[in-house]
Design a protein around this motif. Structure first.
Motif, PDB file in Angstrom:
ATOM      1  N   TRP A 176      -3.255   3.398  -1.357  1.00  0.00           N
ATOM      2  CA  TRP A 176      -3.514   2.907  -2.702  1.00  0.00           C
ATOM      3  C   TRP A 176      -2.702   1.646  -2.916  1.00  0.00           C
ATOM      4  N   PHE A 177      -3.289   0.675  -3.615  1.00  0.00           N
ATOM      5  CA  PHE A 177      -2.501  -0.469  -4.025  1.00  0.00           C
ATOM      6  C   PHE A 177      -1.425   0.037  -4.978  1.00  0.00           C
TER       7      PHE A 177
ATOM      8  N   PHE B  84       0.850  -1.181   0.000  1.00  0.00           N
ATOM      9  CA  PHE B  84       0.000   0.000   0.000  1.00  0.00           C
ATOM     10  C   PHE B  84       0.889   1.235   0.000  1.00  0.00           C
TER      11      PHE B  84
ATOM     12  N   ILE C 251      -5.660   5.934   4.866  1.00  0.00           N
ATOM     13  CA  ILE C 251      -6.025   5.490   3.529  1.00  0.00           C
ATOM     14  C   ILE C 251      -4.746   5.177   2.766  1.00  0.00           C
TER      15      ILE C 251
ATOM     16  N   ASP D 276      -2.314  -0.465  -8.642  1.00  0.00           N
ATOM     17  CA  ASP D 276      -3.288   0.498  -9.181  1.00  0.00           C
ATOM     18  C   ASP D 276      -2.605   1.811  -9.527  1.00  0.00           C
TER      19      ASP D 276
ATOM     20  N   LYS E 111      -9.114   5.048  -3.521  1.00  0.00           N
ATOM     21  CA  LYS E 111      -8.499   4.993  -2.194  1.00  0.00           C
ATOM     22  C   LYS E 111      -8.987   3.731  -1.505  1.00  0.00           C
ATOM     23  N   ARG E 112      -8.147   3.182  -0.645  1.00  0.00           N
ATOM     24  CA  ARG E 112      -8.515   2.011   0.158  1.00  0.00           C
ATOM     25  C   ARG E 112      -8.408   2.397   1.622  1.00  0.00           C
ATOM     26  N   LYS E 113      -9.461   2.145   2.383  1.00  0.00           N
ATOM     27  CA  LYS E 113      -9.439   2.450   3.810  1.00  0.00           C
ATOM     28  C   LYS E 113      -8.672   1.351   4.524  1.00  0.00           C
ATOM     29  N   LEU E 114      -7.557   1.721   5.133  1.00  0.00           N
ATOM     30  CA  LEU E 114      -6.703   0.754   5.801  1.00  0.00           C
ATOM     31  C   LEU E 114      -7.029   0.638   7.278  1.00  0.00           C
TER      32      LEU E 114
END
Length: 75
Positions: free
Chosen positions: A56-57, A17, A54, A60, A46-49
């Motif tokens: 990003w992979f 991430f 937050i 991606d 965005k990915r909520k960690l």
């Protein structure tokens, strides 16, 4: 209880991430510009960690970078 590891789908995002700080440093874009692009759906999701984190992979983000590089080539 013997659990088999879950294999990721072939096209699933992968890698580490990246934090906002990582993306700002690598892209040269400001946080505000990144958020604006995200809202316009022109940036990876965005990915909520966790509650306040937050990310990003990496896969991606790298794919997005490649689209930007080709946009420059197109003129």
């Amino acid at each position: 209880m013997n659990q088999e590891p879950i294999a990721p789908a072939a096209n699933a995002p992968h890698g580490r991430f990246l934090s906002m700080k990582d993306v700002v440093a690598d892209s040269g874009l400001s946080k505000r510009t990144i958020n604006r692009l995200h809202l316009a759906r022109q940036f990876p999701p965005k990915r909520k960690l966790s509650g306040n984190r937050i990310g990003w992979f990496e896969s991606d983000y790298l794919a997005w970078k490649l689209t930007r590089a080709s946009a420059i080539d197109d003129g």
